[in-house]
Design an enzyme around this catalytic site. Structure first.
Site, short mmCIF file in Angstrom:
data_model
loop_
_atom_site.label_atom_id
_atom_site.label_comp_id
_atom_site.label_asym_id
_atom_site.label_seq_id
_atom_site.Cartn_x
_atom_site.Cartn_y
_atom_site.Cartn_z
N GLU A 40 6.98 -13.08 0.03
CA GLU A 40 6.58 -14.43 0.44
C GLU A 40 6.10 -14.29 1.87
OE1 GLU A 40 6.30 -16.43 -1.93
OE2 GLU A 40 7.55 -15.32 -3.34
N ASN B 28 3.06 5.96 -3.06
CA ASN B 28 4.21 6.73 -3.54
C ASN B 28 4.44 6.59 -5.05
OD1 ASN B 28 5.23 7.91 -1.15
ND2 ASN B 28 6.01 5.92 -0.49
N LYS C 47 0.83 -1.20 0.00
CA LYS C 47 0.00 0.00 0.00
C LYS C 47 0.87 1.26 0.00
CE LYS C 47 -3.99 0.04 2.63
NZ LYS C 47 -4.58 0.07 3.96
N ILE D 77 3.85 1.58 -1.13
CA ILE D 77 4.45 1.71 -2.47
C ILE D 77 3.42 2.32 -3.43
CG2 ILE D 77 5.39 0.42 -4.44
CD1 ILE D 77 6.56 -1.57 -2.31
N CYS E 289 7.16 -21.11 7.79
CA CYS E 289 5.98 -20.68 7.04
C CYS E 289 5.26 -21.90 6.48
CB CYS E 289 6.40 -19.74 5.93
SG CYS E 289 7.84 -20.33 5.08
#
Ligand code: NAD
Length: 542
Positions: free
Chosen positions: A293, A280, A275, A277, A327
């Site tokens: 990931e 901007n 968000k 990024i 993960c």
């Protein structure tokens, strides 16, 4: 420029050492552990090839002995982050022109340093700082990181070899340029190998990097940085900054020269970075590459034809190794009713046989969870399960943080397939099991597919090939790494490229050429040998 077509060494997976009693590697790593545990290390920032101390420090303690201090690390302020960016951009002027075989040489050397002289040290740092037992440290910080470095060099060569057709009239060439600007690596606590891979694979492709390791992985991050220095990574190419993640990220993502994010960590953090990024986007000189990931809620499905002992072992290893902080760790399981009594008996036997404690005692299979925040969260889920009517703890359920953050490996059995721990990523040694009627296999596969927002790893255990086929199709989008008759953890670089989709990430497959392709921006060069001098085509003739 190169004056030959060089072949890099063929990548081979680093053999995993046994650390069996009496082995030389066991003595060596224990000696390193004792020395490092009983001394204090200072971890500076690393900017422009220099160690930078800021005077603002935080202490480091092993999760299994949290009152004991093993060192301090320095924390960046805004000016350090700005310096890291400026220095990276300066380094780019020469690094982006460095011939590829020279870059390859540096990272192949880093691999050999870790496989050899640094092996005991990086394993001991991972045992102390992240509380991994020796086997978990060895397969991560030694072998997987070595594999990433070696295989990435081979993949780089394969990418460079990928070239378009040419004719006698025109020669077509693709140059795999590094991204214009600088890249940003943000790494998690749970894998030393990921911490080393994210910055190094971008640098290998000619990029310059600012790297922010996790506060809970700084000890082994320092060893990685020491290796990069000794391997010859030039000044400014990889800069390491620790400290307030929001501040560091804010400075980086507001730079017009930011050109790529290589992230591994939790889903919420990644979405917020994406968000930022987006907010901007008008400031950047180039569209940034975004690779992330993220989380998982990884499953095991056992069909009625599965072997109960194999299912129990897949759960014991898949859910509890490294305290479930992978993960890929199995954290929900769906077991056919007819095999459940045997699976239950075997898995309870296994869990009760686990020893828990410091990784220094190599008979311990289970060590501590990473920090107090994780401990408190996990203890909360266990307490809740004790109260809930639709949940029953069949083994484990205790916890103690007086010395280290120890959570007993815990199995919850639920009668509710939508119970909270069937879809929430807990990231600890807790698995929730739902028992389904043998003839409800197809409906259960739908449940598996639809219960969680994630799509990282999963496993089907069965001997009936029709059941395997059905699961493989029904769970097509439920996991990016899908295992048949195995546990859903333990991906090996070069063998099982790793990553998942949905809310588990952009699925750019760490440890593959696909990932490296995200860090280059191809330039097509067409060279025409006899340049036309008349605009008229034959069809224009009278
Ligand atoms: P985390 O999200 O807490 O931290 C990851 C990194 O993000 C750290 O460097 C952290 O400092 C940074 N960070 C935290 N808040 C930030 C902010 N506001 N702005 C910028 N950066 C911020 O994750 P973790 O606890 O270190 O790791 C566990 C998570 O990582 C789990 O969700 C796990 O599933 C995931 N993970 C995924 C993979 C994969 O390949 N899919 C691999 C390893 C870990």
């Amino acid at each position: 420029m190169g004056k030959g077509f060089f072949n890099v060494p063929i990548a081979v997976n680093e053999p995993v050492k046994s650390y069996a009693p009496g082995s030389p590697e066991r003595a060596e790593v224990l000696e390193a552990y004792k020395t490092m545990f009983n001394s204090q290390v200072e971890v500076p920032l690393h900017i422009n090839g220099k160690d930078v101390t800021t005077g603002n420090t935080r202490t480091m303690s092993p999760p299994h002995d949290h009152k004991h201090i093993v060192g301090t690390y320095h924390v960046a302020d805004k000016s350090h982050v700005e310096e890291a960016i400026a220095t990276a951009l300066e380094a780019r002027k020469t690094w982006s022109l460095m011939p590829w075989e020279q870059r390859a040489g540096i990272f192949l050397k880093a691999a050999e340093l870790i496989a050899g002289p640094y092996r005991a040290k990086i394993n001991a740092a991972t045992m102390i700082g992240q509380s991994k037992n020796i086997h978990q440290a060895e397969i991560d910080s030694a072998c997987e990181l070595v594999d990433f470095l070696r295989f990435n060099v081979q993949y780089m060569q394969e990418i460079y070899e990928e070239q378009p057709e040419s004719t006698s009239a025109a020669w077509n060439r693709i140059e795999y340029r590094p991204l214009e600007g600088f890249t940003y690596a943000v790494t998690p606590f749970n894998f030393t190998a990921i911490a080393g891979n994210l910055p190094s694979c971008m640098a290998l492709m000619g990029n310059v990097v600012v790297w922010k390791p996790s506060d809970s992985q700084v000890y082994s991050a320092k060893v990685i940085m020491d290796v990069f220095k000794e391997a010859g990574v030039p000044e400014g190419v990889i800069n390491m900054v620790m400290g307030d993640p929001a501040m560091i990220t804010g400075v980086i993502l507001s730079s017009p020269d930011f050109s790529g994010l290589h992230f591994t960590g939790s889903t919420t953090v990644f979405k917020n970075l994406w968000k930022q990024i987006g907010n901007n986007i008008h400031n950047y000189k180039t569209y940034p590459r975004i690779v992330g990931e993220t989380g998982g809620k990884d499953f095991i499905v056992a069909h009625k034809t599965a072997n109960a002992k194999q299912v129990a072992t897949a759960i014991a290893r898949g859910a509890f190794e490294f305290q479930g902080q992978k993960c890929s760790a199995a954290s929900r399981a769906y077991i056919a009713k007819s095999i459940w009594p045997d699976v239950k008996k075997f898995v309870i036997e296994d869990v009760k046989s686990f020893k828990m404690g410091s990784p220094e005692d190599m008979s311990n299979f289970i060590t501590a969870v990473i920090h107090e925040g994780a401990f408190d969260k996990l203890a909360g889920y266990i307490d809740q399960a004790k109260k809930d009517d639709d949940a029953e703890i069949i083994v484990g359920g205790n916890y103690d943080k007086s010395k280290g953050y120890f959570i007993d490996p815990t199995i919850i059995v639920t009668t509710n397939p939508q119970y909270k721990t069937m879809y929430t990523e807990l990231f600890g040694p807790i698995i929730t099991i739902y028992i389904y009627e043998d003839d409800a296999y197809s409906e259960t596969l739908k449940l598996v597919d639809q219960t969680s927002e994630y799509g990282l790893t999963g496993a089907i255990l069965a001997t009936d090939r029709y059941a395997i086929t059905e699961a493989t199709q029904a769970l097509q989008n439920s996991a990016g790494n899908f295992y048949i008759n195995d546990k859903p953890t333990g991906a090996v670089v070069g063998q099982q490229p790793f990553g998942g989709a949905r809310n588990s990430g952009t699925n750019d497959k760490a440890g593959s050429a696909q990932n490296l392709l995200r860090w280059v921006s191809p330039r097509m060069v067409k060279e025409t040998f006899v340049t036309p001098t008349d605009y008229r085509y034959p069809f224009l003739g009278e």
